[in-house]
Each structure stands twice: as C-alpha cells, then as structure tokens.
Design a protein around this motif. Structure first.
Motif, PDB file in Angstrom:
ATOM      1  N   THR A 108     -55.091 -79.272 -30.644  1.00  0.00           N
ATOM      2  CA  THR A 108     -55.291 -79.144 -29.424  1.00  0.00           C
ATOM      3  C   THR A 108     -56.092 -77.895 -29.441  1.00  0.00           C
ATOM      4  OG1 THR A 108     -53.242 -80.141 -28.943  1.00  0.00           O
ATOM      5  CG2 THR A 108     -54.289 -79.139 -27.138  1.00  0.00           C
ATOM      6  N   SER A 109     -57.147 -77.711 -28.357  1.00  0.00           N
ATOM      7  CA  SER A 109     -57.977 -76.396 -28.208  1.00  0.00           C
ATOM      8  C   SER A 109     -57.024 -75.616 -27.146  1.00  0.00           C
ATOM      9  CB  SER A 109     -59.384 -77.023 -27.439  1.00  0.00           C
ATOM     10  OG  SER A 109     -59.020 -77.430 -26.514  1.00  0.00           O
ATOM     11  N   LYS A 111     -58.284 -74.265 -24.766  1.00  0.00           N
ATOM     12  CA  LYS A 111     -58.464 -74.600 -23.309  1.00  0.00           C
ATOM     13  C   LYS A 111     -57.701 -75.498 -22.776  1.00  0.00           C
ATOM     14  CE  LYS A 111     -61.901 -76.074 -19.969  1.00  0.00           C
ATOM     15  NZ  LYS A 111     -63.402 -76.537 -20.052  1.00  0.00           N
ATOM     16  N   LYS A 112     -57.231 -76.700 -23.732  1.00  0.00           N
ATOM     17  CA  LYS A 112     -56.572 -77.819 -23.215  1.00  0.00           C
ATOM     18  C   LYS A 112     -54.941 -77.549 -23.345  1.00  0.00           C
ATOM     19  CE  LYS A 112     -55.505 -82.420 -24.402  1.00  0.00           C
ATOM     20  NZ  LYS A 112     -55.658 -83.807 -25.265  1.00  0.00           N
ATOM     21  N   SER A 113     -54.691 -76.647 -24.112  1.00  0.00           N
ATOM     22  CA  SER A 113     -53.371 -76.081 -24.162  1.00  0.00           C
ATOM     23  C   SER A 113     -52.832 -75.198 -23.126  1.00  0.00           C
ATOM     24  CB  SER A 113     -53.179 -75.171 -25.649  1.00  0.00           C
ATOM     25  OG  SER A 113     -53.166 -75.858 -26.758  1.00  0.00           O
ATOM     26  N   LEU A 115     -54.291 -75.634 -20.169  1.00  0.00           N
ATOM     27  CA  LEU A 115     -54.467 -76.413 -18.831  1.00  0.00           C
ATOM     28  C   LEU A 115     -53.191 -77.214 -18.830  1.00  0.00           C
ATOM     29  CD1 LEU A 115     -57.952 -77.960 -18.851  1.00  0.00           C
ATOM     30  CD2 LEU A 115     -57.181 -76.438 -17.380  1.00  0.00           C
TER      31      LEU A 115
END
Length: 202
Positions: A108-109, A111-113, A115
């Motif tokens: 997971t990136s 940014k996604k983490s 979010l």
C-alpha cells in the motif's frame, strides 16, 4: 509547578479510552506487521488524538451536545466505511497470498495508507464521544486543563508508537501466509461487527 495528579489522570483516562481493540488499532497493528509507513501512521493517529483531545478539553463537547445530529452523521459514514473495509479484508483473506518475507514488498502506498487511517480515525463517532465529550467533561474537574490534556496526549503518542513498532515482535508468527490470511479474516469480522454496532447504536 506542574500538577502531576492532573497529568497522570489525563494519561490514565487517555489510555483507558484507546487501549481497547478497535478498527484504528487493528489497522495500526496491521501496518506494523507489514512494516509499511509505521512512523507516519502512528504520528497521524497521535496528532489526530491530540487535536480532538485539545478541542474536547477546550469545551467543544458543548457543541456536540447541542448539535447531536453531527454525531449521527459521523456514525452512519463510519458504519459504511467499516462495512466496505471489512468486506475487502474478508475477500483478501480468501484470495490473497501474503509473503512477509519478501524484501522490499510494499503493498500500500503512503497516500492510500493515510487515507485509510483518516477514515478509521475521523469517521469513527466513538472517537468524538470519547475525546470531545467524555474527555471534555472529565477535564472540568482538573485544576489545570492544559496539564490534564497534556497527559492524555502523551498517552496517545506512547500507545500508538508502541503498538506500531511493537507489532514487529509478532512477525515470525506471520511469516506463514496462512497466518496473515487468518488475521485478514479476523480484521474483516471485527470491521463488520463494528459497522453493525455503529449502525444500530443510538
């Protein structure tokens, strides 16, 4: 001179409110096991708590008491968020084969983490009840609200960083893909239960 009683009281109350297993803690534990963006995830959770605690001690609890529909809106949004994530976790437990021993693996990136962490933190109505309302009410009995809030904020920083970085101690157990699938299933079940509980709570 700092009132140590207020500081310790704030710390103990803060720990008692966040130490229970919940969606946010489960997510931090999972990130710690994967060693993905642990510092930023823990920092985000602790800073979010610091903001909410400060607002609660400053008297923002009166706002939620006067406008209870704000908590209801957060409750519905949180239930939907947990439902979706819970279903995703159950699907991952069935279809995904994790390999924690693969070097350099990043699932997971950042940014996604962040979010996802935002959703677990700010779409959880219980966090508002705990910090804005309960923390604000209890702080009225402290001789120094600033010291009381400082103790609670300290508890959040200590807990989240201990949880995130302490999770690595469990990595040998999760070296086997099957163990990770079981964790995904347990997290999914927990999320679905919390979603149901939020939706049906008054």
């Amino acid at each position: 001179m700092i009132n140590t009683t207020d500081y310790i009281s704030g710390m103990l109350l803060g720990l008692s409110l966040i130490i229970a297993i919940g969606s946010q803690n489960a997510f931090v534990l999972k990130q710690g096991l994967k060693r993905e963006h642990i510092f930023f995830i823990c920092l985000f959770c602790a800073l979010s708590d610091a903001i909410l605690i400060s607002a609660g001690v400053a008297g923002f609890g009166a706002v939620t008491a006067r406008y209870p529909h704000l908590v209801d809106m957060a409750r519905i949004a949180g239930a939907l968020f947990l439902l979706v994530y819970g279903l995703q976790s159950l699907y991952a437990s069935w279809r995904t084969s994790h390999a924690l021993t693969v070097e350099g693996q990043v699932v997971t990136s950042l940014k996604k983490s962040l979010l996802l962490c935002f959703g677990f933190t700010w779409l959880n109505p219980h966090v508002y009840l705990d910090t804005l309302v309960l923390m604000g009410m209890v702080s009225t009995g402290a001789s120094s609200k600033v010291v009381f809030a400082s103790g609670a904020v300290t508890a959040s920083f200590v807990f989240f960083f201990a949880l995130g970085y302490g999770a690595r101690l469990l990595r040998p157990l999760f070296a086997a893909p099957k163990a990770w699938n079981i964790l995904d299933a347990l997290v999914g079940i927990l999320m679905l239960y919390l979603s149901w509980h939020l939706y049906h709570s008054s």
